[in-house]
Write a protein that holds these residues in place. Structure first.
Motif, PDB file in Angstrom:
ATOM      1  N   SER A 357      -9.557   2.351 -38.779  1.00  6.42           N
ATOM      2  CA  SER A 357      -8.210   2.749 -39.212  1.00  6.42           C
ATOM      3  C   SER A 357      -7.328   3.119 -38.024  1.00  6.42           C
ATOM      4  N   PHE A 358      -7.845   3.970 -37.153  1.00  6.65           N
ATOM      5  CA  PHE A 358      -7.058   4.383 -35.991  1.00  6.65           C
ATOM      6  C   PHE A 358      -6.822   3.211 -35.037  1.00  6.65           C
ATOM      7  N   ALA A 359      -7.809   2.313 -34.941  1.00  3.21           N
ATOM      8  CA  ALA A 359      -7.623   1.128 -34.105  1.00  3.21           C
ATOM      9  C   ALA A 359      -6.514   0.240 -34.653  1.00  3.21           C
ATOM     10  N   SER A 360      -6.341   0.228 -35.979  1.00  5.90           N
ATOM     11  CA  SER A 360      -5.248  -0.540 -36.586  1.00  5.90           C
ATOM     12  C   SER A 360      -3.896  -0.013 -36.124  1.00  5.90           C
ATOM     13  N   TYR A 361      -3.747   1.312 -36.155  1.00  9.23           N
ATOM     14  CA  TYR A 361      -2.496   1.911 -35.674  1.00  9.23           C
ATOM     15  C   TYR A 361      -2.299   1.641 -34.186  1.00  9.23           C
ATOM     16  N   LEU A 362      -3.387   1.733 -33.430  1.00  7.91           N
ATOM     17  CA  LEU A 362      -3.303   1.506 -31.987  1.00  7.91           C
ATOM     18  C   LEU A 362      -2.899   0.068 -31.682  1.00  7.91           C
ATOM     19  N   THR A 363      -3.480  -0.884 -32.424  1.00  6.38           N
ATOM     20  CA  THR A 363      -3.145  -2.290 -32.223  1.00  6.38           C
ATOM     21  C   THR A 363      -1.692  -2.564 -32.598  1.00  6.38           C
ATOM     22  N   THR A 364      -1.231  -1.948 -33.681  1.00  9.51           N
ATOM     23  CA  THR A 364       0.170  -2.097 -34.089  1.00  9.51           C
ATOM     24  C   THR A 364       1.112  -1.589 -33.004  1.00  9.51           C
ATOM     25  N   GLN A 368       3.834  -3.774 -30.667  1.00  7.48           N
ATOM     26  CA  GLN A 368       5.238  -3.408 -30.538  1.00  7.48           C
ATOM     27  C   GLN A 368       5.632  -3.219 -29.077  1.00  7.48           C
ATOM     28  N   ILE A 369       4.737  -2.616 -28.294  1.00  5.47           N
ATOM     29  CA  ILE A 369       5.010  -2.423 -26.862  1.00  5.47           C
ATOM     30  C   ILE A 369       5.153  -3.765 -26.159  1.00  5.47           C
ATOM     31  N   VAL A 370       4.257  -4.714 -26.492  1.00  3.31           N
ATOM     32  CA  VAL A 370       4.312  -6.042 -25.869  1.00  3.31           C
ATOM     33  C   VAL A 370       5.588  -6.766 -26.294  1.00  3.31           C
ATOM     34  N   HIS A 371       5.969  -6.643 -27.557  1.00  7.24           N
ATOM     35  CA  HIS A 371       7.230  -7.231 -28.020  1.00  7.24           C
ATOM     36  C   HIS A 371       8.395  -6.730 -27.174  1.00  7.24           C
ATOM     37  N   TRP A 383       6.122 -12.713 -25.679  1.00  7.45           N
ATOM     38  CA  TRP A 383       4.764 -13.238 -25.766  1.00  7.45           C
ATOM     39  C   TRP A 383       4.330 -13.496 -27.207  1.00  7.45           C
ATOM     40  N   LEU A 384       4.773 -12.645 -28.137  1.00  7.80           N
ATOM     41  CA  LEU A 384       4.278 -12.697 -29.509  1.00  7.80           C
ATOM     42  C   LEU A 384       5.346 -13.172 -30.491  1.00  7.80           C
ATOM     43  N   THR A 385       6.174 -14.083 -30.057  1.00  4.13           N
ATOM     44  CA  THR A 385       7.185 -14.634 -30.943  1.00  4.13           C
ATOM     45  C   THR A 385       6.532 -15.390 -32.094  1.00  4.13           C
ATOM     46  N   ASN A 386       7.265 -15.537 -33.206  1.00  2.00           N
ATOM     47  CA  ASN A 386       6.705 -16.215 -34.376  1.00  2.00           C
ATOM     48  C   ASN A 386       6.303 -17.655 -34.079  1.00  2.00           C
ATOM     49  N   ASN A 387       7.058 -18.303 -33.192  1.00  2.00           N
ATOM     50  CA  ASN A 387       6.702 -19.652 -32.754  1.00  2.00           C
ATOM     51  C   ASN A 387       5.716 -19.515 -31.598  1.00  2.00           C
ATOM     52  N   ILE A 388       4.431 -19.528 -31.907  1.00  2.00           N
ATOM     53  CA  ILE A 388       3.444 -19.222 -30.873  1.00  2.00           C
ATOM     54  C   ILE A 388       3.389 -20.296 -29.797  1.00  2.00           C
ATOM     55  N   ASN A 389       3.915 -21.505 -30.085  1.00  2.00           N
ATOM     56  CA  ASN A 389       3.971 -22.526 -29.035  1.00  2.00           C
ATOM     57  C   ASN A 389       4.977 -22.155 -27.945  1.00  2.00           C
ATOM     58  N   ALA A 390       5.958 -21.305 -28.301  1.00  2.00           N
ATOM     59  CA  ALA A 390       6.950 -20.866 -27.330  1.00  2.00           C
ATOM     60  C   ALA A 390       6.586 -19.526 -26.699  1.00  2.00           C
ATOM     61  N   GLY A 391       5.551 -18.873 -27.225  1.00  2.00           N
ATOM     62  CA  GLY A 391       5.153 -17.571 -26.706  1.00  2.00           C
ATOM     63  C   GLY A 391       4.000 -17.676 -25.721  1.00  2.00           C
ATOM     64  N   LYS A 392       3.375 -16.532 -25.477  1.00  2.00           N
ATOM     65  CA  LYS A 392       2.229 -16.469 -24.565  1.00  2.00           C
ATOM     66  C   LYS A 392       1.162 -15.577 -25.190  1.00  2.00           C
ATOM     67  N   LEU A 393       0.640 -16.026 -26.326  1.00  5.60           N
ATOM     68  CA  LEU A 393      -0.388 -15.263 -27.011  1.00  5.60           C
ATOM     69  C   LEU A 393      -1.626 -15.097 -26.147  1.00  5.60           C
ATOM     70  N   ASP A 394      -1.907 -16.089 -25.294  1.00  5.76           N
ATOM     71  CA  ASP A 394      -3.072 -15.989 -24.418  1.00  5.76           C
ATOM     72  C   ASP A 394      -2.954 -14.797 -23.474  1.00  5.76           C
ATOM     73  N   CYS A 395      -1.736 -14.510 -22.985  1.00  6.27           N
ATOM     74  CA  CYS A 395      -1.545 -13.357 -22.105  1.00  6.27           C
ATOM     75  C   CYS A 395      -1.821 -12.049 -22.843  1.00  6.27           C
ATOM     76  N   PHE A 396      -1.444 -12.020 -24.125  1.00  5.86           N
ATOM     77  CA  PHE A 396      -1.729 -10.832 -24.927  1.00  5.86           C
ATOM     78  C   PHE A 396      -3.239 -10.663 -25.111  1.00  5.86           C
ATOM     79  N   TYR A 397      -3.943 -11.765 -25.354  1.00  4.91           N
ATOM     80  CA  TYR A 397      -5.402 -11.697 -25.472  1.00  4.91           C
ATOM     81  C   TYR A 397      -6.025 -11.177 -24.177  1.00  4.91           C
TER      82      TYR A 397
END
Length: 444
Positions: A357-364, A368-371, A383-397
């Motif tokens: 539960s707390f990890a869910s809040y932490l991930t949220t 938001q910080i990355v956004h 990085w986390l735009t809805n169009n993931i082809n235009a974002g950088k989800l790998d950097c977030f991972y």
């Protein structure tokens, strides 16, 4: 309303089901101890099997046939579960409730504060503290507590709560005031809570990879080829079934083959300690996020060329995540159930699920910080735009992997200094542990 009802129901079932199951075993026998160790593995394996069915059969029915039937099936199964539960009532081992555990903890804190100016009797740090100066009555046979905990030197200031001062005992040996004098058992149970707190905090951070993948893997799957044969298209929400399939296959293998093999080497009843199991799980969590980043980078490069990779490219990261849960999450459940005092097992089990539960809040918060941090001033995609082809989800991972890697060292630091319940020695998990096996002490 339905979500709130599910939350209330889950809050009643999950913290209690495992301790209730453990109560069915006799921990004073070798058979009972081994049964308890297997119970944690098989409980999570069957729990995972149910999730696997949910994320395939039920999700498919909801997606392709009817949401009404998708909700009706779990409802019917829950009614069956209720009937089954009450059918077995006459064979259960039932432990009588003893009142609030928080009252006894508050009494220790209050008594230790009142006696803060008293001097503790001298003790040898390599031996049990002298119990004669402390209040140490026999255990009540009517309670769930089976054995006394040794008086330890860790957090010695709390030992003052058990020092017998003038006029604190009645002629029959009972306490005049429970808020002024506590038993050694109460003091040591309070210490158990303090000891597990750092481990629990690191457990919260260790859960972030699971929640990260469960959130963004669906976005990835929606942009990948989900065909399984010429006519069947797998629902994007079912891709995480690979994790549950890994757990369902690995845990029986681990319980029946790996543990007996490790037991011969380490002489530990579970093969390895709970903390070692949790540490291995964190490593798998880090590897899972690194692999997820590599796969996402490849998927995005091909996606920009209008080529959809097979969704099974996500399989390696889900397999690693399954191994993470099989080691870390099961290890957490077993650790908290064993290291909390017997009458606090429900609270200990609740902590394991509160980590999620707390990890869910932490991930949220992290999302938001990355956004905010990666959004360009000119309106460019973050990085986390809805169009993931235009974002950088790998950097977030990779960011989550780095956080988990840092958390691994925090966990190792805490685990190496952890004092297991019932041991008066000052050794941590990373130092020499004395294990009694066949009447001989073995150094592991």
């Amino acid at each position: 309303m339905s979500l709130c009802s599910v939350s209330v129901g889950t809050g009643g079932i999950r913290p209690c089901s495992i301790p209730f199951g453990v109560d069915q075993f006799d921990p004073t026998t070798e058979k009972g101890k081994k049964g308890m160790a297997s119970f944690y593995n098989w409980y999570y394996a069957t729990f995972t099997l149910v999730l696997m069915i949910t994320f395939t059969v039920v999700v498919y029915i909801q997606d392709k046939i009817s949401w009404v039937w998708g909700y009706a099936i779990p409802t019917i199964l829950m009614l069956c579960a209720i009937v089954l539960f009450f059918v077995g009532t006459h064979i259960y081992v039932l432990i009588k409730p003893e009142g609030s555990i928080f009252t006894a903890l508050a009494q220790v804190a209050a008594a230790a504060y009142k006696k803060r100016n008293l001097n503790l009797p001298p003790t040898d740090r390599h031996r049990d503290a002298d119990r004669t100066a402390f209040y140490d009555p026999p255990l009540d046979p009517a309670t769930v507590v089976l054995s006394k905990l040794p008086l330890t030197n860790q957090f010695r200031f709390l030992n003052k709560a058990a020092i017998v001062a003038d006029n604190e005992l009645n002629p029959d040996g009972s306490r005049v005031n429970k808020w002024n004098l506590c038993t050694i058992q109460q003091v040591e149970e309070f210490k158990c809570l303090i000891r597990v707190t750092p481990i629990w905090l690191t457990g919260i951070l260790s859960m972030t990879p699971v929640l990260t993948q469960s959130t963004f893997s669906i976005s990835q799957a929606l942009r990948m080829d989900r065909h399984m044969g010429p006519d069947f298209v797998a629902p994007a929400g079912s891709i995480s079934v690979i994790t549950y399939l890994t757990i369902a296959l690995w845990i029986p293998l681990y319980d029946r083959l790996v543990v007996p093999a490790l037991r011969k080497i380490t002489a530990h009843p579970n093969g390895i300690t709970e903390l070692q199991r949790m540490g291995i799980g964190i490593i798998f969590g880090v590897l899972s996020m690194v692999v997820a980043g590599i796969v996402e980078m490849e998927r995005r490069n091909w996606g920009k060329k209008s080529v959809s990779l097979s969704v099974f490219w996500l399989a390696p990261q889900f397999v690693l995540m399954g191994l993470f849960e099989a080691f870390n999450l099961v290890g957490q459940i077993e650790f908290f159930n064993k290291e909390f005092p017997e009458h606090m097992r429900t609270m200990g089990n609740a902590l394991a699920f509160c980590s999620i539960s707390f990890a869910s809040y932490l991930t949220t918060a992290l999302v938001q910080i990355v956004h905010d941090a990666t959004a360009g001033a000119d309106g460019n995609s973050d990085w986390l735009t809805n169009n993931i082809n235009a974002g950088k989800l790998d950097c977030f991972y990779y960011t989550v992997a780095a956080i988990s890697f840092f958390n691994l060292f925090c966990f190792l630091y805490c685990a190496n200094r952890y004092h297991y319940k019932g041991r008066a020695s000052e050794s941590g998990d990373g130092q020499i542990l004395e294990i009694v096996s066949s009447g001989k002490k073995l150094d592991v």
